[in-house]
Design an enzyme around this catalytic site. Structure first.
Site, PDB file in Angstrom:
ATOM      1  CG  HIS A  36      -0.543   0.239   2.650  1.00  8.28           C
ATOM      2  ND1 HIS A  36      -0.166  -0.487   3.887  1.00  8.28           N
ATOM      3  CD2 HIS A  36      -0.158   1.491   3.512  1.00  8.28           C
ATOM      4  CE1 HIS A  36       0.590  -0.174   4.212  1.00  8.28           C
ATOM      5  NE2 HIS A  36      -0.083   0.677   4.431  1.00  8.28           N
ATOM      6  CG  ASP A  45       0.486  -3.973   1.795  1.00 12.79           C
ATOM      7  OD1 ASP A  45       1.186  -4.247   1.480  1.00 12.79           O
ATOM      8  OD2 ASP A  45       0.545  -3.632   2.531  1.00 12.79           O
ATOM      9  CB  SER A  66       3.611   1.085   6.971  1.00 14.46           C
ATOM     10  OG  SER A  66       1.526   1.451   7.493  1.00 14.46           O
TER      11      SER A  66
END
Length: 709
Positions: free
Chosen positions: A94, A228, A644
């Protein structure tokens, strides 16, 4: 005594207070905290007692290569890590989603199908993307407050801070090529730190799995069990210096890169997250928390639900629209899901009442001291601030989110200023990813909510007149989207600066400008003044809390600067009778596989690998005694937005995983860390390697990496 002498005595006392707080080993929870790497020597004893085998100098050093030199700020909001001597970079899917989306089209749907560069020539450049390595951080409080004395006003103090910060930044960025610097306030202005970065602007996309792997589960599983990652490569000039994109650039040679552990993880193992957490509010008072959990989060969740429902309806009907809105939809959904978990967690923990009890104890202790009036003053200011913050948040989630109007206002401004090139660039990017029915339907839903939910005294006069003229938001939308020339790319391409009058009369431009003027005159000045007064009081409240609890370990709130968080692999129980194990495997993906649902429709290649159990060296033995592949694990590290993509490191400093985010039930950790619920979710590095090897067939990338057991 000179003014400088007075100042230095003050700073000396402050530094002692902060240091004593950091050194103390009586923090409420051992795994709570986002610690400054330059001060990690004050935590290293605790880390080593929990199994860490390296030294503080191994984590952070300005004299030799250290782990910090393998960590980057990816763009302006994520973290990444270097995993080869040739500048190979790993981050979340992402985090690279926007770049993947920009390179995608109906003919080359990299979001759906994935992308893998099989040679250096196939790696894709990304205009505007940069990564930043931290060169050093240091306490510069004495430099930034040079010339300040207590007799000066806050405005004079701010002026001194600004002037000294600019001068310091100018001096340090002159030291070499590609340097940028920031001076950040810590502990609400009780301390200032310099962060010096070296920024690289040639970052190319190397690999991304299909979204059905990289974003498996979509919004449903977001903040839960995502899988991810994406891969990039940093390029530099022939001297290894930062350089803008050029075919002559070569892969960057890092000072340090992470070796990759193939040893796996077990419950209780030491873990260490190194990254750039975005924003926490650990020390705010109860009224601030009450507003978040009872007013702000519920309102924003409702508004974003309207937009998400509209986007999903049209995305499900068209591949083109799905590609256009994939990145936008993910951006809207991420905070939407986080706010739900945050609100639920705050309410479950009783954070508001717990802080109220703390404040009672603080108030009793503060009687007769300089801190005695802080809490009543803060309480009063929060009451005055609330309606303005509410109006601003509604504006942000409604009028400011109308794509056509925001675009039209920006283009009109550029054209009026003679910036035809800038307007053309904006137009190209906008029309590529714009679908009018989504924008119009969202306009009707969100602006109807604004008219209903925002107190009438905060309604812009412009909006009142438009609603009186058209009778309803729906009719207003018909007129605005039907009459605006900005819905037509060809008409916009023909506009010139001489057309300013027509542009500013356009209903889309007028909407953007009128709401912007309303916010600038009726909301922002009052909110800014009240927030400033609150922030000033927090400087004293922060200092007071440190004196009230001298044995507590205080870490500065996150502010997108490099931090260390450490903990251990651990499962948790989110509800009665429910327990989440610390690790998930490929079996969980196969259980959810569903060709009828886009977010759960995994590639056929993965189904074939699973059927044949063709896992290669990445296989492990599952709980059922059969071969499988590790996918995710959870641990007790204190993380936040910005983490992240952060590297998750084991006791020997080797890479074991890639941080994704927090579990949904623990998203209130920006305000309160709960050791029973707060877990960071990480992608097991072996799943990354499995995907590269078995699904992508890109084993040339594995040859760059260094593996250890």
């Amino acid at each position: 005594m000179t003014q400088k002498g007075i100042f230095r005595n003050t700073i000396g006392a402050l530094t002692l207070t902060l240091s004593m707080g950091i050194i103390a080993e009586t923090a409420a929870y051992a795994d709570e905290g986002m610690w400054l790497p330059s001060l990690i020597s004050q935590r290293i004893g605790d880390m080593q007692s929990k199994g860490f085998r390296l030294s503080a100098e191994d984590i952070y050093s300005v004299n030799q290569a250290s782990l910090k030199d393998a960590v980057v700020l990816f763009g302006r909001g994520c973290t990444g890590e270097v995993i080869s001597a040739e500048g190979l970079l790993l981050t979340n899917h992402h985090c690279g989603y926007g770049q993947i989306q920009k390179h995608s089209s109906v003919e080359h749907d990299y979001l759906r199908d994935g992308f893998w560069a099989m040679s250096r020539k196939e790696e894709l450049p990304n205009k505007g993307l940069s990564v930043s390595f931290l060169e050093r951080m240091e306490d510069v409080t004495s430099v930034i407050l040079e010339g300040y004395t207590p007799e000066l006003t806050e405005a004079q103090r701010d002026s001194i801070v600004n002037v000294n910060s600019k001068q310091l930044i100018k001096e340090v960025t002159a030291e070499g090529k590609g340097l940028r610097a920031t001076v950040e306030s810590l502990y609400y202005g009780n301390q200032y730190f310099l962060f010096l970065y070296r920024e690289y602007g040639d970052v190319r996309l190397v690999g991304a799995p299909p979204s059905s792997i990289g974003k498996f589960g979509g919004d449903t599983d977001n903040w839960m069990w995502p899988r991810d990652f994406s891969i990039f490569r940093i390029y530099a000039d022939k001297d290894n210096n930062p350089a803008e994109y050029s075919e002559d650039n070569v892969p960057y040679t890092p000072k340090r890169f992470f070796k990759i552990s193939l040893g796996g993880v077990r419950e209780g193992d030491f873990t260490f997250v190194y990254g750039f957490p975005g924003r926490t509010q650990e020390y705010i008072m109860s009224e601030g928390v009450r507003y978040v959990s009872e007013i702000s989060d519920p309102a924003k969740i409702a508004l974003r639900t309207m937009r998400l429902d509209t986007q999903k309806k049209y995305m499900s009907e068209s591949q083109k629209v799905r590609i256009q809105y994939s990145s936008k939809n993910a951006g809207v959904a991420n905070a939407w899901k986080k706010w739900q978990g945050e609100m639920k967690g705050i309410n479950r923990l009783g954070t508001v009442s717990a802080k109220q009890e703390y404040e009672k104890r603080f108030a009793k202790w503060a009687e007769g001291t300089e801190y005695s009036t802080i809490l009543p003053r803060l309480d009063s200011l929060y009451g005055a601030l609330e309606p303005y913050t509410f109006a601003r948040e509604y504006y942000s989630e409604t009028a400011a989110s109308v794509e056509l109007c925001s675009f039209a206002g920006s283009v009109a401004k550029k054209l009026a200023g003679g910036d035809n090139e800038g307007a053309a660039a904006l137009s190209e990017a906008f029309y590529k990813d714009y679908y009018l029915p989504i924008d119009k339907e969202s306009f009707v839903a969100t602006m109807s909510a604004f008219a209903k939910d925002v107190p009438e005294k905060f309604h812009p006069e412009y909006m009142k007149k438009e609603l009186a003229k058209y009778g309803s938001v729906s009719n207003w939308a018909d007129a605005l989207f039907g009459e605006s020339l900005f819905t037509d790319a060809d008409k916009v391409a023909k506009l010139e600066a001489a057309d300013s009058a027509a542009m500013y009369a356009d209903p889309a431009v007028r909407f953007a400008n009128e709401f912007r003027k309303w916010y600038a005159s009726d909301v922002y000045p009052y909110e800014k003044r009240l927030n400033r007064e609150i922030t000033l009081l927090y400087r004293d409240y922060m200092r007071g809390q440190m004196e009230f609890e001298p044995k507590k370990a205080f870490f500065p709130d996150a502010n997108l600067t490099l931090r260390v968080a450490y903990g251990s692999i651990s499962g948790y129980s989110p509800a009665d009778g429910t327990y989440y194990k610390p690790q998930s495997t490929l079996e969980g993906i196969m259980e959810k596989d569903n060709p009828e649902i886009f977010d759960y429709d995994i590639p056929q290649r993965l189904r074939d690998i699973y059927a044949a159990k063709d896992y290669g060296q990445w296989a492990i033995t599952g709980d059922n005694g059969k071969k499988t592949v590790p996918v995710c694990f959870i641990a007790t590290n204190h993380t936040s937005g910005g983490n992240s993509g952060s590297p998750v490191i084991n006791k020997d400093g080797n890479l074991i995983g890639l941080n994704f985010d927090r579990v949904w039930e623990g998203t209130m950790s920006d305000i309160e860390f709960d050791p029973d619920y707060c877990r960071n979710i990480s992608l097991d590095i072996r799943y990354v390697l499995f995907t590269i090897d078995k699904l992508a067939g890109a084993d040339h990338l594995l040859k760059e990496m260094v593996f250890v057991n």
